[in-house]
Design an enzyme around this catalytic site. Structure first.
Site, mmCIF file in Angstrom:
data_model
loop_
_atom_site.group_PDB
_atom_site.id
_atom_site.type_symbol
_atom_site.label_atom_id
_atom_site.label_comp_id
_atom_site.label_asym_id
_atom_site.label_seq_id
_atom_site.Cartn_x
_atom_site.Cartn_y
_atom_site.Cartn_z
ATOM 1 N N THR A 40 -5.919 54.844 12.881
ATOM 2 C CA THR A 40 -5.332 55.830 13.807
ATOM 3 C C THR A 40 -3.800 55.794 13.755
ATOM 4 O OG1 THR A 40 -5.432 54.288 15.686
ATOM 5 C CG2 THR A 40 -7.288 55.799 15.421
ATOM 6 N N VAL A 62 -7.280 43.658 11.409
ATOM 7 C CA VAL A 62 -7.193 42.328 12.036
ATOM 8 C C VAL A 62 -8.559 41.759 12.426
ATOM 9 C CG1 VAL A 62 -4.823 42.610 12.848
ATOM 10 C CG2 VAL A 62 -6.717 43.264 14.354
ATOM 11 N N ASN A 113 -9.254 36.229 15.985
ATOM 12 C CA ASN A 113 -8.419 35.863 14.824
ATOM 13 C C ASN A 113 -6.963 35.661 15.226
ATOM 14 O OD1 ASN A 113 -10.515 36.004 12.984
ATOM 15 N ND2 ASN A 113 -10.172 38.164 12.509
ATOM 16 N N GLY A 154 -6.338 32.559 17.182
ATOM 17 C CA GLY A 154 -6.319 31.423 16.249
ATOM 18 C C GLY A 154 -4.959 31.321 15.574
ATOM 19 N N TYR A 195 -14.961 50.539 24.142
ATOM 20 C CA TYR A 195 -13.535 50.236 24.354
ATOM 21 C C TYR A 195 -13.387 49.313 25.565
ATOM 22 C CZ TYR A 195 -8.512 51.290 24.992
ATOM 23 O OH TYR A 195 -7.146 51.221 25.126
ATOM 24 N N THR A 215 -0.328 56.245 29.076
ATOM 25 C CA THR A 215 1.067 56.292 28.635
ATOM 26 C C THR A 215 1.217 57.424 27.621
ATOM 27 O OG1 THR A 215 1.238 53.921 29.001
ATOM 28 C CG2 THR A 215 2.903 54.893 27.580
ATOM 29 N N ARG A 248 -6.439 63.088 23.522
ATOM 30 C CA ARG A 248 -6.290 62.830 24.945
ATOM 31 C C ARG A 248 -5.663 64.046 25.618
ATOM 32 N NH1 ARG A 248 -4.060 56.712 24.482
ATOM 33 N NH2 ARG A 248 -3.574 57.475 22.404
#
Ligand code: UDP
Length: 316
Positions: free
Chosen positions: A39, A61, A103, A106, A149, A179, A190
């Site tokens: 995105t 990630v 992750n 960590g 989500y 925001t 949105r």
């Protein structure tokens, strides 16, 4: 001379992430932006590519994350954030909030880095308490369309607190309410960016339901100031960041239409999506007290800046 501070910003090519890259670059940090670009867009950070103190890693990630060298701060801002995106990518949304957070925690532990997550007002679900304080536990349907989500973000908070308690990670949990501002995508989906694009293009403004549901919109510069302030203050519990100025969606649509006086747009009503929160407004007493923070930019002013960005995006 002290060593240059190094920060990792996940979702660095996204809306909030790219503004954070700008802020920390200007503040003299070595900035590593990480994004898998599902995105996000490199257009948002292209102006930073020539900086010697900036690096971009195209990476998801939710897979193992390796960063060489020191890290002082990790901001985990990666995630689809528009309902149409997380409806289209439910599994990626769950993974980036859960596996991705694990992750990065960590990594924060290995590097001794301060760690902030971009949590959300969505953890309150369709709230039964109004305005929403940090003490409210929320009203979330785990298997509804928004659950991917909401629950990923709730898990993210849980995991972060567990690492704080067990591994003494110096964490920050920002519960970010709606925001808006430059670098939102024209086709973000949105309400606010959709209405701006529709008004500029002379298309009908699409109101879901009767438009009496409310939201409270915070301009991006205010939000970034809040995030930066939160990083500075040693406060590890969740904190709401948002603008408490509440508006119905129909009022928002009318306001946006009136800002584009030549617009020939009308307003159409479409079905209300499942589990759409009816009311949303942050109680920001904690941010006031603990961070000495509150938003400064009102909706009319912020909409002007955003409209001008959208005008350039659409017509230039
Ligand atoms: N909404 C709308 N028209 C649109 C997009 C959204 O009326 O084109 C409504 C949506 O149903 C919700 C509110 O506007 O009640 C805010 O939705 P948005 O997608 O901006 O974010 P949310 O706060 O729900 O995550």
């Amino acid at each position: 001379m002290s060593r240059q501070k190094r920060i990792l910003i996940t979702g660095g090519a996204g809306f909030l992430g790219s503004h954070l890259c700008d802020y920390f670059s200007e503040a003299g940090y070595y900035v590593i932006a990480m994004d898998n670009l599902v995105t996000g867009s490199v257009d948002n950070i292209a102006h930073l590519f020539s900086e010697v103190n900036f690096d971009f890693y195209e990476q998801d990630v939710s897979k193992y994350v390796h960063v060489a060298g020191d890290l002082d701060v990790i901001l985990h801002f990666a995630s689809p954030a528009s309902p149409i995106d997380y409806l289209e990518m439910p599994i990626q949304t769950l993974k980036v909030g859960s596996l991705g957070t694990h992750n990065l925690l960590g990594l924060a532990r290995a590097k001794g880095a301060r760690f902030m997550i971009a949590s959300t007002s969505e953890i309150y679900g369709d709230p039964l308490v109004h305005p929403q304080t940090e003490e409210y536990w929320g009203n979330v349907n785990p298997i509804g369309p928004r659950g991917v989500y909401d629950e990923a973000k709730r898990f993210q908070e849980s995991m972060t607190m567990a690492y704080h308690k067990v591994h003494k990670i110096d964490c920050r949990i920002a519960r970010i309410f709606n925001t808006y501002g430059p670098r939102m995508r024209v086709k973000d989906g949105r309400a606010l960016p959709s209405f701006l694009a529709q008004a500029l293009l002379g298309e009908s403004l699409t109101i879901y339901g009767n438009g009496e549901q409310t939201r409270s919109f915070c301009y991006v510069d205010d939000l970034i100031r809040g995030v930066v302030r939160l990083l500075e203050v040693p406060y590890n519990l969740p904190i709401n960041l948002g603008n408490p100025d509440e508006i119905t969606i129909i009022e928002l649509a009318r306001k946006i239409r009136s800002l584009s006086p030549n617009s020939s747009s009308d307003i159409v009503h479409l079905p209300l999506p499942e589990d759409d929160p009816q009311r949303r407004r942050p109680d920001i007493s904690k941010a006031n007290e603990i961070l000495n923070w509150w938003p400064r930019i009102g909706l009319d002013e912020g909409l002007q800046y955003t409209l001008s960005y959208f005008r350039d995006k659409i017509f230039m």
